[in-house]
Scaffold this motif. Sequence first.
Motif, PDB file in Angstrom:
ATOM      1  N   LEU A 136     -84.180   9.686  57.754  1.00  0.00           N
ATOM      2  CA  LEU A 136     -82.933   9.490  58.480  1.00  0.00           C
ATOM      3  C   LEU A 136     -83.030   9.873  59.949  1.00  0.00           C
ATOM      4  CD1 LEU A 136     -80.313  10.674  55.821  1.00  0.00           C
ATOM      5  CD2 LEU A 136     -80.976   8.338  56.426  1.00  0.00           C
ATOM      6  N   ALA A 137     -84.097  10.586  60.315  1.00  0.00           N
ATOM      7  CA  ALA A 137     -84.287  10.966  61.716  1.00  0.00           C
ATOM      8  C   ALA A 137     -85.004   9.889  62.519  1.00  0.00           C
ATOM      9  CB  ALA A 137     -85.066  12.278  61.796  1.00  0.00           C
ATOM     10  N   GLN A 138     -85.633   8.946  61.834  1.00  0.00           N
ATOM     11  CA  GLN A 138     -86.411   7.933  62.545  1.00  0.00           C
ATOM     12  C   GLN A 138     -85.577   6.690  62.820  1.00  0.00           C
ATOM     13  OE1 GLN A 138     -89.632   7.232  59.779  1.00  0.00           O
ATOM     14  NE2 GLN A 138     -88.517   5.666  58.667  1.00  0.00           N
ATOM     15  N   THR A 139     -86.131   5.804  63.625  1.00  0.00           N
ATOM     16  CA  THR A 139     -85.496   4.517  63.913  1.00  0.00           C
ATOM     17  C   THR A 139     -86.505   3.411  63.657  1.00  0.00           C
ATOM     18  OG1 THR A 139     -84.109   5.545  65.616  1.00  0.00           O
ATOM     19  CG2 THR A 139     -84.300   3.148  65.657  1.00  0.00           C
ATOM     20  N   PRO A 140     -86.183   2.427  62.784  1.00  0.00           N
ATOM     21  CA  PRO A 140     -84.987   2.344  61.952  1.00  0.00           C
ATOM     22  C   PRO A 140     -84.999   3.375  60.827  1.00  0.00           C
ATOM     23  CG  PRO A 140     -86.507   0.586  61.393  1.00  0.00           C
ATOM     24  CD  PRO A 140     -87.093   1.273  62.584  1.00  0.00           C
ATOM     25  N   LYS A 141     -83.814   3.694  60.321  1.00  0.00           N
ATOM     26  CA  LYS A 141     -83.673   4.727  59.298  1.00  0.00           C
ATOM     27  C   LYS A 141     -84.116   4.196  57.931  1.00  0.00           C
ATOM     28  CE  LYS A 141     -79.883   7.224  61.529  1.00  0.00           C
ATOM     29  NZ  LYS A 141     -80.087   6.592  62.856  1.00  0.00           N
ATOM     30  N   THR A 142     -84.667   5.093  57.125  1.00  0.00           N
ATOM     31  CA  THR A 142     -85.106   4.748  55.766  1.00  0.00           C
ATOM     32  C   THR A 142     -84.736   5.874  54.811  1.00  0.00           C
ATOM     33  OG1 THR A 142     -87.301   5.772  55.971  1.00  0.00           O
ATOM     34  CG2 THR A 142     -87.093   3.473  56.691  1.00  0.00           C
ATOM     35  N   LEU A 143     -84.705   5.543  53.524  1.00  0.00           N
ATOM     36  CA  LEU A 143     -84.582   6.536  52.464  1.00  0.00           C
ATOM     37  C   LEU A 143     -85.571   6.186  51.359  1.00  0.00           C
ATOM     38  CD1 LEU A 143     -80.700   6.991  52.215  1.00  0.00           C
ATOM     39  CD2 LEU A 143     -82.357   8.781  52.788  1.00  0.00           C
ATOM     40  N   PRO A 144     -86.175   7.191  50.708  1.00  0.00           N
ATOM     41  CA  PRO A 144     -87.156   6.910  49.650  1.00  0.00           C
ATOM     42  C   PRO A 144     -86.478   6.364  48.393  1.00  0.00           C
ATOM     43  CG  PRO A 144     -87.389   9.149  50.532  1.00  0.00           C
ATOM     44  CD  PRO A 144     -86.080   8.625  51.012  1.00  0.00           C
TER      45      PRO A 144
END
Length: 337
Positions: free
Chosen positions: A38-46
Amino acid sequence: MSVLKATNSIEQRLQIQRLQAPTRVVTSTAGGDVVRGLAQTPKTLPPCYFYDDRGSELFERICELPEYYVTRTETAILQRFAGEIARITGACELVELGSGNSTKTRILLDAYQQLDYPLRYLPIDVCAGILESSAKQLLQDYPSLEVYALAGTYELALAQLTPKKLSSRMICFIGSTLGNLNLQECDVFLSQIRATLNVGEYFLLGVDLQKPKEILEPAYDDSQGVTAEFNLNMLEHLNRSFEGNFDTTQFKHWAFYNESEQRIEMHLKSERSQTVQLKSLNLTVNLAQGETILTEISRKFNLDSIQQQLAAKGLIPVQTWTDANQWFGLLLCQVQG
């Protein structure tokens, strides 16, 4: 790590092991994958956060949807060729990654039982609840079956498999879950599979094959909205696990086929600008209107290419089966010296 042993006549054949990473790892990384994504761009979730008890139930519903061809196609292949698989491998323990309710596993168990082979099954799933309920049902239906269930991630479970009771072992990774891994993750995973198996043992892999997006996209965006509910439930899971305040009414399920990457992508799209907190992770997330969180990829494979990749890892395909449409592939690989 905890091991539960039951006491009645059926459950004497059942053990459930709840796996935990070493304390130092748990302390440093619990929720760390959420923070990084969630801190990166684009956001991801496992994708592992899909599978709380509710998520597991929803996925079983997805598998029954008319648009979701994956399960019924692979099931038909297994029904046709399970006997051949059993004859090729001989008696062996079945280790299944992402076992869920073990519906397709019954087809394999039937095939091994018809050959009078001993039955030992090691299901692996992150959801302990569905492991226990499915294992107890299997034990009722297969009087000679022994189940040793492992609740945890694939990585932990493969590293902590108990010594074999039978002379050989087959790891089953069906349902095309391999497609949820990116190229680097797939490489690491196949290396771990190879490291877990001894020479002569087997790896049974199901892969979804490339096909037109007109077939693919409805499978991940069904008319009943079950897949949307499954995707949104991930946020509810995070709320419960990490004291979050995601409002699922402010997100929309979005799935499409990325033709250049040859993969389905599932996203959660923010319907407005919003700020979300996950208190136990000390994390604040700002989302713009229209910004998305990538929750899953599902790569679609070329049969020749995946066979080459497996062989390069020492997992030699000895037999491959497909359906009449060549929508799905089932590959039986053997570790050869």
